[in-house]
Structures are given as C-alpha cells and as structure tokens.
Design a protein around this motif. Structure first.
Motif, mmCIF file in Angstrom:
data_model
loop_
_atom_site.group_PDB
_atom_site.id
_atom_site.type_symbol
_atom_site.label_atom_id
_atom_site.label_comp_id
_atom_site.label_asym_id
_atom_site.label_seq_id
_atom_site.Cartn_x
_atom_site.Cartn_y
_atom_site.Cartn_z
ATOM 1 N N THR A 1 0.215 11.527 2.253
ATOM 2 C CA THR A 1 0.252 10.538 2.782
ATOM 3 C C THR A 1 -0.882 10.637 4.154
ATOM 4 O O THR A 1 -1.788 10.515 3.767
ATOM 5 C CB THR A 1 1.143 11.434 4.285
ATOM 6 N N ALA A 2 -0.618 8.761 4.514
ATOM 7 C CA ALA A 2 -1.777 8.708 4.557
ATOM 8 C C ALA A 2 -1.722 7.417 6.711
ATOM 9 O O ALA A 2 0.022 6.931 6.570
ATOM 10 C CB ALA A 2 -2.825 7.477 4.296
ATOM 11 N N LEU B 1 0.615 -1.291 0.097
ATOM 12 C CA LEU B 1 0.013 -0.086 0.251
ATOM 13 C C LEU B 1 0.806 1.584 -0.127
ATOM 14 O O LEU B 1 0.413 2.296 -0.349
ATOM 15 C CB LEU B 1 -0.832 0.468 1.296
ATOM 16 N N GLU B 2 2.008 1.233 0.912
ATOM 17 C CA GLU B 2 2.571 2.366 1.147
ATOM 18 C C GLU B 2 3.448 2.174 -0.369
ATOM 19 O O GLU B 2 3.479 3.474 -0.814
ATOM 20 C CB GLU B 2 3.796 2.097 1.763
ATOM 21 N N LEU B 3 4.031 1.232 -1.011
ATOM 22 C CA LEU B 3 4.331 1.999 -2.226
ATOM 23 C C LEU B 3 3.609 2.390 -4.364
ATOM 24 O O LEU B 3 3.459 3.186 -4.697
ATOM 25 C CB LEU B 3 5.050 0.542 -3.290
ATOM 26 N N LEU B 4 2.081 1.854 -3.614
ATOM 27 C CA LEU B 4 1.032 2.316 -4.213
ATOM 28 C C LEU B 4 1.042 3.933 -4.028
ATOM 29 O O LEU B 4 0.678 4.708 -5.207
ATOM 30 C CB LEU B 4 0.111 1.372 -3.669
ATOM 31 N N LEU B 5 1.426 3.646 -2.629
ATOM 32 C CA LEU B 5 0.579 5.600 -1.945
ATOM 33 C C LEU B 5 1.970 6.321 -3.052
ATOM 34 O O LEU B 5 1.586 7.305 -3.176
ATOM 35 C CB LEU B 5 0.761 5.288 -0.623
ATOM 36 N N ARG B 6 2.579 6.185 -2.864
ATOM 37 C CA ARG B 6 3.810 7.396 -3.190
ATOM 38 C C ARG B 6 4.163 7.109 -4.956
ATOM 39 O O ARG B 6 4.478 7.958 -5.511
ATOM 40 C CB ARG B 6 5.745 6.604 -2.868
ATOM 41 N N LEU B 7 4.063 5.932 -5.438
ATOM 42 C CA LEU B 7 3.543 5.950 -7.370
ATOM 43 C C LEU B 7 2.630 6.371 -7.565
ATOM 44 O O LEU B 7 2.623 7.839 -9.035
ATOM 45 C CB LEU B 7 3.576 4.894 -8.149
ATOM 46 N N GLY C 1 4.025 6.893 2.806
ATOM 47 C CA GLY C 1 4.345 8.065 2.246
ATOM 48 C C GLY C 1 5.743 8.966 3.019
ATOM 49 O O GLY C 1 5.514 9.957 2.221
ATOM 50 N N MET C 2 5.591 8.988 3.264
ATOM 51 C CA MET C 2 6.918 9.703 4.246
ATOM 52 C C MET C 2 8.415 9.338 4.448
ATOM 53 O O MET C 2 8.727 9.871 4.634
ATOM 54 C CB MET C 2 6.407 10.209 5.880
ATOM 55 N N LEU C 3 8.593 8.057 4.444
ATOM 56 C CA LEU C 3 9.790 7.369 3.601
ATOM 57 C C LEU C 3 9.633 6.465 2.663
ATOM 58 O O LEU C 3 9.187 6.234 1.750
ATOM 59 C CB LEU C 3 9.932 6.301 5.040
ATOM 60 N N SER C 4 11.385 6.747 2.210
ATOM 61 C CA SER C 4 11.178 6.102 1.090
ATOM 62 C C SER C 4 11.026 4.566 0.884
ATOM 63 O O SER C 4 10.749 4.381 -0.665
ATOM 64 C CB SER C 4 12.939 6.159 0.470
ATOM 65 N N CYS C 5 11.017 4.021 2.161
ATOM 66 C CA CYS C 5 10.497 2.578 2.391
ATOM 67 C C CYS C 5 10.093 2.178 3.414
ATOM 68 O O CYS C 5 11.423 2.358 4.785
ATOM 69 C CB CYS C 5 11.928 1.318 2.002
ATOM 70 N N TRP C 6 8.871 2.045 3.941
ATOM 71 C CA TRP C 6 8.265 1.619 5.602
ATOM 72 C C TRP C 6 7.886 0.193 4.982
ATOM 73 O O TRP C 6 7.755 -0.986 4.142
ATOM 74 C CB TRP C 6 6.758 2.031 5.234
ATOM 75 N N GLU C 7 8.566 0.277 6.618
ATOM 76 C CA GLU C 7 8.703 -1.275 6.976
ATOM 77 C C GLU C 7 8.255 -1.719 8.798
ATOM 78 O O GLU C 7 9.628 -0.862 8.833
ATOM 79 C CB GLU C 7 9.298 -2.520 6.622
ATOM 80 N N ALA C 8 7.855 -1.972 8.978
ATOM 81 C CA ALA C 8 7.713 -1.963 10.899
ATOM 82 C C ALA C 8 7.378 -3.280 11.527
ATOM 83 O O ALA C 8 6.230 -4.089 10.851
ATOM 84 C CB ALA C 8 6.605 -1.312 11.181
ATOM 85 N N PRO C 9 7.737 -4.194 12.493
ATOM 86 C CA PRO C 9 7.371 -5.218 12.880
ATOM 87 C C PRO C 9 5.819 -5.479 13.016
ATOM 88 O O PRO C 9 5.426 -3.944 13.185
ATOM 89 C CB PRO C 9 8.540 -5.835 13.244
#
Length: 517
Positions: free
Chosen positions: A375-376, A363-369, A420-428
């Motif tokens: 942001t969301a 979802l984050e990749l789609l939002l950036r593109l 949408g705030m970072l170039s690549c989002w990931e969290a556990p």
C-alpha cells in the motif's frame, strides 16, 4: 553432698570449658580477670593441686592450643567464599553486557566498551579503535577520559610502537592481550611513546583485541572461518600496574561478547549506508527552478530505510507538479518500490497533471497490478504560480500546512484511503489560493510518528512549530523547513520536550516547502 554456691559452679564450669578449648594458661588468665574489685589478686589466685613430683610454685607451661583467630577455616567455608566471588563476577559481567546490548550505533557501543572495560581492569582512561580488517569501513576512534588534543598526542606515536597498533597490524592467527606494566621504566619502548605517556600522565597500559572468532557474525562482516579483526581497546593506568588474573579473565569474556555485538552493528551500519545511498539516487538530485515559486526539500532516512519520496516536476504553461508519498514496508525492497512508483507518477503527471485525481487513480491501478502486496500514501498537487492557485488530491495522506504572516493553518482535504486498500480509489480534489509570501508545506506521516505522541498532539506540535517561524527567515523556504524540523523532531538520542510516553518511531521523514512569491 557438698553445697557449692551457684556462682562458684558457673566459674568452675567456665574454667573447664576454657581448658578444653583454649588451654590451661588462657583459662587461668581469663579467670584471674574476673576478680571482684577491691580484693587482692593473691587471695583470688587458683590453688593448684599438689601432685607428687610436681612443684605447684613452678610456672605453667606455655600455651599448647592455637588461638581461634589462627585456626584454618574448614574447606567448605573456603569453597563458599570462592563461589560467592564467582557469582558476584558473573552478576557484574551480566549487567555490563546488558548495557552494551542496549546500544544501537558503533560509536555508542565503543564508548560503553571503554567504560565497562575500565571498571573491570581498574583503569581511569582508555582508547578504542574500530578498524575492520576488510578495509571497507567505517573506521572510528573513541576515547575515555581523554580530550581531543590528548587523542591527537596519542596519534603522534608510531603505530607499530603502540599496544593497540600491534593488535591491529598483526598477521594471521589469534591475538593475545598486550600488557605494558611500566611504560616510563621500560627502556626498550619507543622514546616517543614514553614522551607522550609522561606528557599525558599515564604509566601503564593494557590492550585487548576486538574481533570475532567465526560464526554468523564473522560471516556478516566478510570474515573467514578463523574470525575477523574489528579493532582494539586499550586502558591506561596512572601508576605502574597490571591487571590481576581475575581481571584479565573477566575483561576477556566481556571483549568476546562485545566483539560479536560490534560485528552485528557493523553489518547494520553498512546496510543503512547502502540503503541511504540507494534512496538518494532515486530521489531528485536537485529541485527545478520555476518562475513564481521557490522550493526546498529535506529527507531523513530511518535506520531501516523506508519508501518515502518527494518530487517537483516542471509542467507545460509554467505549472509545476508537486508530490510526496510513502510506500509501506522498509529496507531495500521498499526503496525499490518507491522508485518505481515515483517514476510512474511523473509519467502520469506529464500526461494529465492538471487533474490530480486522475493522476492518483492511475497510480492506484498500477500499484494494484504490479505491487499487490503493498500500500502507499500519496499527495499530488498541480500548482500554477502565475494564477496563484494549487489543486491537490491526497490518498490517505496528511494534509498540507500553509504558513504565512497572517495565518498558519492546515488545508482541509477529503478523507480517503491509501492506495492499494480499495478496489477502486477516488476522492475529490481541493483547490487553494496561497497569498504571495506564504509557504505551503507538504510532508509524510513519518514527521508526525517520530514525535512519539498521539496523532492529535503531533499535529498540534507541528502547527505550533510552523507558527513560531521567525519573521526574518519566512522568505527562505529552506530556513522554514529547518526551523520546523528542529522544533518538531527531538535531538539525536533525546525525547521531544514535554513527551512522557514511548519514544518516537524510526520512519523516514520527508518535507517539501513551496514558497509563492
């Protein structure tokens, strides 16, 4: 040189001055009143000089100079009084307009117009009818000093016979105020109108039109260059009366501004209605039925329309995907972006819902593109009721809250940035195991911001509200959500209990409750 006593010199000077200003007779009368006590009046009377041809014993002629009270004020003083009256009227009008400008809804504005108009025309009761000429609504009726039953009596009068009805149903062209100075004595009026006037105890009325004369506000309400009709206001007198010319002028000026304000509020109200309709169409029409859990959701749209969403999606093997989120911005564009994001999240949940981190990463990749300027925040949970487990991941979102008989606590989630705030989002991800009978509450941050408190106090208020859910309603997730919303959010137009700071925001509020059986 004659030696004249000081007291005598003062009396003579005063007498001469009085002769010059007020006439001889007034001077004599004033001097006679100064006789010391104990002396005969005859001895203290003035000795008039003997002049040839004039008998001193003859009475003095009548007063020839006008008293001071009868003198005409100079023109400058009259102009000063008139200017002072104008300044007072303008000050009063300015204060009333400022109060009207502080209203944010049509009903509040109509109530304020009735109160201000009653003060300007000297009436005690009134009625405002808001009825845009384009027929698109919304229509509203407000009363001042009139009970609901009395408003019903007024509606029984034929519309064409009432003063406000003649203003509302007029044809093309400007409308003029309608005055009825003696309703009970006017035999040409409709008998039903006189009957209702006698029953309600009013004897006269004065009505003014509410409508724009063209310009931006008129265009906003689908008006034409010659203006548009919005409604009418009428005030009722207890006795036969009619406002003076000065009062007519003031209320006409006030009605002109009030009409422009109503036109802007009408545009805002229609925009809100369209945005709320669009939002409702993009959100789930009903929640699915999933074995082992019961769902309930509530959504409150802000005045500007936001991009908050909730969703519940049945997945294979009896699982259910749960999501809440919020898109930055407000208005129709934010609502449209929310719809696109929610639809995409549903697709990712079907493909890889058992891994919430993967769902949010896609979802984050789609939002950036596709939405680089937005942001969301989002939270996605993969729940398996049969196993009693929930795996969730959040992106800049508020933590869920577990409510049960034995505990009321927030779920500890990892700190992460919004999408949408970072170039690549990931969290556990985080896994939790709700007990049977417990309810998991998912919500957007609009719930916290609407309290008007700092975030730590807002979280404490939410926790206290969830802990105070009565035992009798814990089995119903809808009742749990309603109780929490009532305890956390202020009533319409009020501040939350104990809040002394600024008022809350106007963000959207979303809450999704999942009860595990």
């Amino acid at each position: 040189m004659l030696d004249i006593a000081a007291v005598l010199r003062v009396d003579v000077d005063a007498w001469i001055a009085a002769q010059n200003d007020m006439g001889v007779c007034d001077a004599i009368a004033r001097n006679a009143r100064r006789v010391p006590a104990g002396k005969p009046v005859a001895m203290s009377a003035p000795n008039l000089p003997k002049v040839a041809g004039i008998d001193p014993s003859t009475s003095a002629p009548a007063q020839t100079a006008a008293p001071l009270d009868d003198l005409t004020p100079p023109p400058g003083l009259l102009l000063q009084d008139r200017l002072a009256g104008w300044v007072s009227d303008l000050t009063t009008l300015h204060e009333l307009i400022e109060r009207l400008a502080g209203t944010g809804s049509l009903d509040d504005a109509l109530s304020e117009i009735l109160r201000a108009g009653a003060a300007l025309v000297g009436a005690r009761r009134g009625l405002a009818v808001f009825e845009p000429a384009d027929g698109l609504g919304p229509a509203s009726t407000r009363g001042l000093g009139l009970a609901h039953a009395e408003l019903g009596h007024l509606e029984t009068v034929p519309r064409c016979a009432t003063s406000y009805g003649r203003l509302l149903d007029r044809g093309a062209g400007p409308a003029e105020p309608v005055a009825a100075p003696d309703l009970l004595g006017d035999t040409e009026l409709d008998p039903r109108q006189r009957e209702v006037a006698a029953r309600l105890g009013y004897a006269a009325s004065y009505a003014v039109p509410l409508g724009t004369a063209g310009g931006t506000a008129a265009k906003a309400t689908a008006g034409t260059a010659c203006g548009t009709r919005l409604g009418a206001a009428v005030w009722f007198y207890d006795e036969p009366a009619e406002p003076a010319e000065r009062q007519r002028h003031l209320v006409a000026l006030y009605a002109r501004y009030a009409s422009e304000h109503l036109a802007l509020l009408l545009e805002l109200e229609r925009t809100r209605a369209r945005t709320a309709t669009l939002t409702d169409e993009l959100l789930p029409g009903r929640l699915p039925r999933v074995h082992g859990v019961r769902l309930a959701a509530r959504h409150r749209t802000g005045p500007h329309g936001g991009g908050d969403w909730y969703d519940a999606l049945p997945l294979p093997e009896g699982a259910v995907g749960l999501s809440v989120g919020s898109v930055s911005g407000s208005g129709p564009s934010a609502v449209a972006a929310m719809g696109r994001l929610r639809a995409s999240l549903r697709a990712y949940a079907v493909m890889e819902g058992e891994d919430p981190v993967a769902v949010l990463s896609d979802l984050e990749l789609l939002l950036r593109l596709t939405e680089p300027a937005r942001t969301a925040t989002a939270l996605f949970a993969y729940a398996e009721p049969a196993r009693g487990s929930v795996v969730l991941a959040g992106a800049g979102h508020a933590p869920p809250l577990i409510v049960g008989a034995g505990r009321t606590e927030f779920v500890e989630t990892s700190l992460s940035a919004p999408l949408g705030m970072l170039s690549c989002w990931e969290a556990p991800s985080v896994e939790l195991s709700p007990e049977p009978g417990e309810t998991v509450l998912l919500y957007t941050d609009g719930l916290l911001r609407r309290t008007g408190e700092p975030m730590d106090l807002a979280f404490a208020r939410l926790h206290a509200a969830a802990a105070s859910v009565p035992e009798a309603v814990r089995d119903d997730p809808g009742a749990v959500v309603d109780h929490v919303l009532r305890a956390v959010l202020p009533a319409e137009g009020e501040a939350p209990a104990g809040v002394t700071g600024r008022g809350g925001s106007a963000d959207d509020v979303v809450m999704l409750a999942v009860r595990f059986d």
